[in-house]
Scaffold this motif. Structure first.
Motif, short mmCIF file in Angstrom:
data_model
loop_
_atom_site.label_atom_id
_atom_site.label_comp_id
_atom_site.label_asym_id
_atom_site.label_seq_id
_atom_site.Cartn_x
_atom_site.Cartn_y
_atom_site.Cartn_z
N ARG A 1 0.84 -1.20 0.00
CA ARG A 1 0.00 0.00 0.00
C ARG A 1 0.88 1.26 0.00
O ARG A 1 1.63 1.51 0.93
N LEU A 2 0.83 2.00 -1.09
CA LEU A 2 1.52 3.28 -1.23
C LEU A 2 3.04 3.20 -1.11
O LEU A 2 3.70 4.16 -0.72
N GLY A 3 3.59 2.00 -1.44
CA GLY A 3 5.04 1.90 -1.35
C GLY A 3 5.55 0.52 -1.64
O GLY A 3 5.00 -0.21 -2.48
N PHE A 4 6.60 0.09 -0.91
CA PHE A 4 7.28 -1.17 -1.23
C PHE A 4 7.75 -1.87 0.04
O PHE A 4 8.13 -1.25 1.02
N ARG A 5 7.75 -3.21 -0.04
CA ARG A 5 8.58 -4.03 0.84
C ARG A 5 9.85 -4.29 0.04
O ARG A 5 9.81 -4.74 -1.12
N ILE A 6 11.01 -4.04 0.66
CA ILE A 6 12.24 -4.02 -0.12
C ILE A 6 13.45 -4.10 0.82
O ILE A 6 13.40 -3.65 1.95
N GLY A 7 14.53 -4.72 0.33
CA GLY A 7 15.79 -4.71 1.06
C GLY A 7 16.53 -3.41 0.83
O GLY A 7 16.26 -2.68 -0.14
N ARG A 8 17.50 -3.11 1.69
CA ARG A 8 18.13 -1.79 1.63
C ARG A 8 18.92 -1.56 0.35
O ARG A 8 18.98 -0.42 -0.15
N ASN A 9 19.54 -2.60 -0.21
CA ASN A 9 20.33 -2.38 -1.42
C ASN A 9 19.47 -2.05 -2.63
O ASN A 9 19.75 -1.07 -3.34
N PRO A 10 18.39 -2.82 -2.90
CA PRO A 10 17.47 -2.38 -3.96
C PRO A 10 16.81 -1.05 -3.65
O PRO A 10 16.49 -0.29 -4.58
N LEU A 11 16.61 -0.75 -2.36
CA LEU A 11 16.02 0.55 -1.99
C LEU A 11 16.94 1.69 -2.42
O LEU A 11 16.46 2.70 -2.97
N ILE A 12 18.22 1.54 -2.19
CA ILE A 12 19.17 2.58 -2.61
C ILE A 12 19.09 2.78 -4.12
O ILE A 12 19.08 3.92 -4.62
N GLU A 13 18.99 1.68 -4.86
CA GLU A 13 18.86 1.77 -6.33
C GLU A 13 17.55 2.45 -6.72
O GLU A 13 17.51 3.29 -7.64
N LEU A 14 16.46 2.10 -6.03
CA LEU A 14 15.16 2.70 -6.32
C LEU A 14 15.17 4.20 -6.02
O LEU A 14 14.65 5.01 -6.81
N LEU A 15 15.77 4.58 -4.92
CA LEU A 15 15.84 6.00 -4.57
C LEU A 15 16.66 6.78 -5.59
O LEU A 15 16.35 7.94 -5.90
N GLN A 16 17.68 6.15 -6.13
CA GLN A 16 18.47 6.80 -7.17
C GLN A 16 17.61 7.05 -8.41
O GLN A 16 17.71 8.11 -9.05
N VAL A 17 16.74 6.10 -8.73
CA VAL A 17 15.83 6.27 -9.87
C VAL A 17 14.85 7.41 -9.59
O VAL A 17 14.57 8.23 -10.47
N TYR A 18 14.32 7.47 -8.36
CA TYR A 18 13.43 8.58 -8.01
C TYR A 18 14.17 9.91 -8.12
O TYR A 18 13.61 10.90 -8.61
N LYS A 19 15.40 9.94 -7.68
CA LYS A 19 16.21 11.15 -7.79
C LYS A 19 16.34 11.58 -9.25
O LYS A 19 16.14 12.76 -9.59
N GLU A 20 16.63 10.64 -10.12
CA GLU A 20 16.77 10.94 -11.54
C GLU A 20 15.44 11.32 -12.17
O GLU A 20 15.41 12.00 -13.21
N SER A 21 14.34 10.91 -11.54
CA SER A 21 13.01 11.25 -12.03
C SER A 21 12.60 12.66 -11.65
O SER A 21 11.58 13.16 -12.14
N GLY A 22 13.36 13.30 -10.76
CA GLY A 22 13.07 14.67 -10.38
C GLY A 22 12.55 14.85 -8.97
O GLY A 22 12.21 15.97 -8.58
N VAL A 23 12.49 13.76 -8.18
CA VAL A 23 12.07 13.87 -6.79
C VAL A 23 13.21 14.47 -5.97
O VAL A 23 14.35 14.00 -6.05
N ASN A 24 12.92 15.51 -5.19
CA ASN A 24 13.95 16.21 -4.42
C ASN A 24 13.97 15.83 -2.94
O ASN A 24 14.99 15.98 -2.27
N HIS A 25 12.83 15.39 -2.44
CA HIS A 25 12.77 14.96 -1.04
C HIS A 25 11.72 13.86 -0.94
O HIS A 25 10.62 13.97 -1.49
N LEU A 26 12.09 12.79 -0.22
CA LEU A 26 11.19 11.65 -0.05
C LEU A 26 11.18 11.29 1.43
O LEU A 26 12.24 11.17 2.05
N PHE A 27 9.97 11.15 1.99
CA PHE A 27 9.91 10.78 3.41
C PHE A 27 9.17 9.46 3.58
O PHE A 27 8.14 9.21 2.96
N PHE A 28 9.76 8.60 4.40
CA PHE A 28 9.27 7.24 4.60
C PHE A 28 8.19 7.20 5.67
O PHE A 28 8.35 7.75 6.76
N ALA A 29 7.11 6.49 5.37
CA ALA A 29 6.10 6.13 6.35
C ALA A 29 6.35 4.67 6.73
O ALA A 29 6.36 3.80 5.85
#
Length: 319
Positions: free
Chosen positions: A263-291
């Motif tokens: 729901r509204l996110g992901f179950r994920i390990g930290r290494n794929p998470l780092i890769e995913l956040l890099q993709v979000y960064k390249e997509s133009g996201v400037n700040h992301l906060f975790f729930a």
């Protein structure tokens, strides 16, 4: 151009082409139960020590089981609880996600947010929205159907009374003549439109200091952010307006576990998470906060791992 070049929290969080990380209050894995609100001070202090740049608070009045989530926010009133956690921390920014303007008188919002800014200079971020919880609208006797018009009127009132000395305001929310809001903010408070607020994209590209939108796939966000930034350039040539989003996170114990949608996110390990956040960064996201609401692991354990293993890849920006 950065209109907030002298605002401490903004500049730790936002820069064109960069991504920083924050957390959504409450820091707890309560799923669909009622949050216990235990250990929030200690966890907020830990998050600050580990380099998270922000804490975000919801503006929810009523428990509504029909809404589809616990619908109780962080239990406590948003402005009061922000004040409490601000007093227990030193630097981490505190943001509203988001103040429901049709349900709060804009003069009261201005008084509260300016007071917070005076007490905790340059730590407050103001997300504003039109609201979506019918139970809150009904309880306050406010028409849900006209929240878009009410939002625009309240937004204009809010900005006038915050930043104009002795403003002249004529509004259905009240009139101001020959009087002035005190205190005024120490500096302009970054104000982010949340969702679409029942407006066209052109409106919130022109107004507000940034945009906060719901969790979506990186590709979806990239397309949407690109369109929005083109409109920002049309209305404010050369001005950077940041994009912010939340993301629900269930951080797996296996650091290499592949992402699975929740729901509204992901179950994920930290290494794929780092890769995913890099993709979000390249997509133009400037700040992301975790729930962490849907997390299987204790919040402290997750915050510790994120702080030690993920934050170094997306650190607070140097001032």
């Amino acid at each position: 151009m950065n209109p907030f070049k002298n605002h401490h929290s903004y500049n730790r969080m936002y820069k064109e082409g960069e991504l920083t990380l924050g957390l959504h209050i409450p820091l707890e894995n309560y799923r669909f139960a009622t949050p216990t609100m235990e250990h929030q001070v200690e966890l907020s202090q830990l998050a600050e020590q580990l380099g998270f740049t922000s804490l975000w608070f919801r503006d929810v009045l009523m428990e509504d089981p029909n809404f589809g989530d616990p619908a109780v926010g962080q239990i406590y009133d948003m402005m009061i609880y922000m004040t409490y956690l601000a007093s227990q921390t030193k630097e981490i920014a505190l943001g509203t996600a988001a103040a429901v303007l049709p349900l709060r008188h804009p003069l009261r919002v201005a008084k509260e947010i300016a007071t917070l800014d005076q007490l905790f200079p340059e730590r407050v971020l103001l997300g504003v929205s039109s609201g979506d919880r019918r139970a809150d609208f009904s309880a306050l006797g406010v028409a849900h159907e006209t929240r878009g018009e009410a939002f625009v009127e309240a937004f204009q009132y809010l900005n006038e009374v915050l930043y104009t000395e002795y403003p002249e305001i004529r509004s259905s929310r009240g009139n101001v003549h020959g009087a002035n809001l005190v205190p005024k903010p120490t500096k302009r408070i970054p104000t982010f439109i949340t969702g679409y607020a029942q407006q066209e994209m052109e409106w919130f590209a022109e107004h507000g200091d940034g945009w906060m939108y719901y969790p979506r796939s990186p590709k979806y966000q990239e397309v949407t952010i690109k369109r929005w930034r083109e409109l920002v350039e049309r209305y404010h040539p050369g001005t950077f307006k940041p994009f912010t989003q939340p993301m629900h996170l269930d951080l797996a114990e296996d650091p290499n576990e592949a992402p699975q949608p929740i729901r509204l996110g992901f179950r994920i390990g930290r290494n794929p998470l780092i890769e995913l956040l890099q993709v979000y960064k390249e997509s133009g996201v400037n700040h992301l906060f975790f729930a962490l609401f849907d997390s299987e692991r204790p919040a402290k354990e997750v915050i510790q791992e994120l702080g030690e293993e993920v934050i170094p890849h997306f650190p607070a920006l140097k001032l």
